[in-house]
Design an enzyme around this catalytic site. Structure first.
Site, PDB file in Angstrom:
ATOM      1  N   TYR A  24       0.946  38.986  -1.116  1.00 15.89           N
ATOM      2  CA  TYR A  24      -0.289  39.398  -0.446  1.00 15.89           C
ATOM      3  C   TYR A  24      -0.311  40.867  -0.027  1.00 15.89           C
ATOM      4  O   TYR A  24      -1.317  41.333   0.487  1.00 15.89           O
ATOM      5  CB  TYR A  24      -0.525  38.519   0.788  1.00 15.89           C
ATOM      6  CG  TYR A  24      -0.718  37.064   0.435  1.00 15.89           C
ATOM      7  CD1 TYR A  24      -1.862  36.642  -0.231  1.00 15.89           C
ATOM      8  CD2 TYR A  24       0.239  36.113   0.756  1.00 15.89           C
ATOM      9  CE1 TYR A  24      -2.042  35.305  -0.566  1.00 15.89           C
ATOM     10  CE2 TYR A  24       0.058  34.774   0.429  1.00 15.89           C
ATOM     11  CZ  TYR A  24      -1.078  34.381  -0.236  1.00 15.89           C
ATOM     12  OH  TYR A  24      -1.255  33.064  -0.573  1.00 15.89           O
ATOM     13  N   HIS A 102     -10.342  36.729  -2.888  1.00 16.33           N
ATOM     14  CA  HIS A 102      -8.945  36.300  -2.760  1.00 16.33           C
ATOM     15  C   HIS A 102      -8.054  37.499  -3.058  1.00 16.33           C
ATOM     16  O   HIS A 102      -8.281  38.205  -4.049  1.00 16.33           O
ATOM     17  CB  HIS A 102      -8.620  35.166  -3.726  1.00 16.33           C
ATOM     18  CG  HIS A 102      -9.427  33.946  -3.471  1.00 16.33           C
ATOM     19  ND1 HIS A 102      -9.146  33.085  -2.436  1.00 16.33           N
ATOM     20  CD2 HIS A 102     -10.534  33.470  -4.091  1.00 16.33           C
ATOM     21  CE1 HIS A 102     -10.044  32.119  -2.447  1.00 16.33           C
ATOM     22  NE2 HIS A 102     -10.906  32.334  -3.420  1.00 16.33           N
TER      23      HIS A 102
END
Length: 146
Positions: A24, A102
């Site tokens: 991430y 996302h």
């Protein structure tokens, strides 16, 4: 008239920057929110950011967007992507155009992460671009006519 945009972050995104940085990245949610607010302001728009680990808070926030006459929603539903019919129903009920974001490419991940309850309702989806995906969604929201 200035656009009014709601930015919704789902569960565990409050841990960005420290949660699985290889997947991430190291950018924090606070950094994303600050940059998004600055970009919106520079374009003459308003942007409110909300993060919650609780499905009901996300649903209430989406309902409130209708009352507040928001023009657009940018949502990273995070884990709710693959599990939450109630969040999907809230988005359908308010009938506000939205982009699903996302950080990671959900299509390159586990098979169960490849299904989204939101994509067929969204006007667009951005995945796999890290924080740049939020910026792309905001540019789209600012230009969106509808």
């Amino acid at each position: 008239m200035a656009k009014s945009i709601l930015l919704v972050h789902g569960p565990n995104l409050n841990l960005l920057g420290t949660r699985e940085p290889a997947l991430y990245g190291t950018t924090t949610l606070a950094e994303i929110d600050l940059e998004m607010a600055a970009l919106a302001t520079s374009a003459g728009a308003s942007l409110e950011s909300v993060q919650s680990n609780h499905e009901g808070v996300v649903i209430d926030t989406i309902h409130k967007a209708k009352r507040d006459q928001r023009d657009f929603i940018i949502i990273n539903p995070a884990g709710f992507t693959h599990t939450s019919v109630p969040v999907r129903d809230a988005l359908a009920a308010v009938d506000i155009p939205f982009v699903e974001v996302h950080l990671s490419n959900i299509h390159r991940r586990e098979a169960w992460r490849r299904h989204s309850y939101f994509s067929d309702l969204a006007v667009g989806m951005v995945c796999g671009l890290g924080p740049e995906g939020y910026r792309a969604a905001l540019r789209f929201a600012l230009a969106h006519e509808g």
